[in-house]
Design a protein around this motif. Structure first.
Motif, short mmCIF file in Angstrom:
data_model
loop_
_atom_site.label_atom_id
_atom_site.label_comp_id
_atom_site.label_asym_id
_atom_site.label_seq_id
_atom_site.Cartn_x
_atom_site.Cartn_y
_atom_site.Cartn_z
N UNK A 1 -9.49 -64.61 55.02
CA UNK A 1 -8.94 -65.89 54.59
C UNK A 1 -8.00 -65.61 53.42
N UNK A 2 -6.76 -66.07 53.54
CA UNK A 2 -5.74 -65.76 52.54
C UNK A 2 -5.23 -67.05 51.90
N UNK A 3 -5.34 -67.14 50.59
CA UNK A 3 -4.79 -68.27 49.86
C UNK A 3 -3.27 -68.11 49.79
N UNK A 4 -2.54 -69.18 50.08
CA UNK A 4 -1.09 -69.10 50.02
C UNK A 4 -0.63 -68.91 48.56
N UNK A 5 0.29 -67.98 48.32
CA UNK A 5 0.69 -67.69 46.94
C UNK A 5 1.17 -68.91 46.18
N UNK A 6 1.89 -69.81 46.85
CA UNK A 6 2.41 -70.97 46.13
C UNK A 6 1.38 -72.07 45.92
N UNK A 7 0.16 -71.86 46.43
CA UNK A 7 -0.93 -72.83 46.22
C UNK A 7 -2.05 -72.21 45.39
N UNK A 8 -1.81 -71.03 44.82
CA UNK A 8 -2.88 -70.29 44.13
C UNK A 8 -3.41 -71.01 42.91
N UNK A 9 -2.67 -71.95 42.34
CA UNK A 9 -3.15 -72.69 41.17
C UNK A 9 -3.75 -74.04 41.54
N UNK A 10 -3.83 -74.33 42.83
CA UNK A 10 -4.47 -75.59 43.25
C UNK A 10 -5.94 -75.55 42.83
N UNK B 1 -8.66 -76.36 44.12
CA UNK B 1 -9.66 -75.98 45.13
C UNK B 1 -9.72 -74.47 45.32
N UNK B 2 -8.59 -73.79 45.18
CA UNK B 2 -8.54 -72.35 45.49
C UNK B 2 -8.16 -71.49 44.29
N UNK B 3 -8.09 -72.08 43.12
CA UNK B 3 -7.70 -71.31 41.93
C UNK B 3 -8.65 -70.12 41.74
N UNK B 4 -8.07 -68.95 41.49
CA UNK B 4 -8.80 -67.71 41.23
C UNK B 4 -9.64 -67.24 42.43
N UNK B 5 -9.30 -67.72 43.61
CA UNK B 5 -9.94 -67.23 44.85
C UNK B 5 -9.00 -66.22 45.49
N UNK B 6 -9.42 -64.96 45.56
CA UNK B 6 -8.60 -63.93 46.19
C UNK B 6 -8.80 -63.94 47.69
N UNK B 7 -8.25 -62.97 48.40
CA UNK B 7 -8.52 -62.86 49.84
C UNK B 7 -10.03 -62.77 50.08
N UNK B 8 -10.52 -63.49 51.09
CA UNK B 8 -11.95 -63.54 51.38
C UNK B 8 -12.20 -62.87 52.73
N UNK B 9 -13.00 -61.81 52.72
CA UNK B 9 -13.36 -61.12 53.96
C UNK B 9 -14.46 -61.89 54.67
N UNK B 10 -14.25 -62.17 55.96
CA UNK B 10 -15.20 -62.97 56.73
C UNK B 10 -15.58 -62.24 58.01
#
Length: 231
Positions: free
Chosen positions: A118-127, A129-138
């Motif tokens: 799961x990849x957070x979009x770079x331009x939404x990284x400060x939203x 809901x997903x702030x400070x969430x890096x790529x998540x291995x699932x």
């Protein structure tokens, strides 16, 4: 005191009761009074729905009546938040107006559980809901969804081309290739506005192990709060 309605049921494979029980203590700790419904009748109760600040739904592969769908949609348009995860929200009902509300519908996942990111979009990284969430291995189901371009997409998953686990081998025994010939990146976490209401959707959450993974639990909890009625 804020007011939350949890609506759960449908197919047991998505463990609607244990899954929602993960988040009920969190909501109560955030100052919500939580009311649980094991049927959809509450959606057709306009007074009760108007009083709710948030509806959390985990209901998969079910049926919703026109009256129930209209009641839910009217409440969200008026400001009630709506949130959920996986099949409990985008694999819930075959109902066009409901799909407009959620902004997406599940159509396919590869056979079984697959490793993916799961990849957070770079331009939404400060939203929030997903702030400070890096790529998540699932290691779980990866949802192919059809979505509304008006969604605010926060995170994505990518389907790589290759052997098609859902298809029979070719006549000579070689694996059949996937129908798509290049990587396809699809929304996995999004928000949207519907009238005065907010909607949060995450496609991750087939099993409890998915929802208890710290970054996924954080995204989900933040999503519930984000969707809550804005006063």
């Amino acid at each position: 005191m804020r007011d939350a309605i949890v609506v759960r049921g449908g197919w047991d494979g998505h463990v609607p009761v244990p899954a929602t029980e993960l988040f009920i203590p969190f909501l109560r700790g955030q100052g919500f009074e939580v009311e649980v419904h094991d049927d959809l009748a509450v959606y057709a109760d306009p007074e009760r729905m108007a009083a709710a600040d948030l509806v959390v739904q985990c209901w998969s592969i079910g049926s919703i009546t026109d009256e129930q769908a209209a009641g839910l949609i009217a409440a969200v348009r008026a400001g009630t938040g709506f949130a959920g995860w996986h099949g409990g929200i985008v694999g819930a009902f075959h109902h066009n107006a409901y799909h407009q509300l959620t902004g997406g519908v599940f159509v396919h996942h590869p056979a079984g559980f697959v490793d993916h990111e799961l990849t957070v979009l770079p331009d939404r990284a400060e939203h929030p809901i997903v702030r400070e969430i890096g790529p998540v291995s699932l290691h779980t189901e990866k949802y192919w969804v059809l979505t509304d371009p008006l969604n605010d997409v926060l995170a994505t998953v990518t389907f790589e081309p290759g052997p098609d686990a859902d298809a029979a081998p070719e006549a000579d025994g070689t694996p059949t290739a996937t129908p798509w010939r290049q990587p396809v990146t699809l929304p996995a976490v999004w928000t949207r506005s519907w009238g005065a209401g907010r909607v949060f959707v995450s496609t991750v959450g087939h099993k409890l192990d998915d929802l208890t993974l710290p970054p996924i639990r954080t995204i989900t909890e933040r999503g519930l709060l984000w969707a809550t009625r804005q006063n």
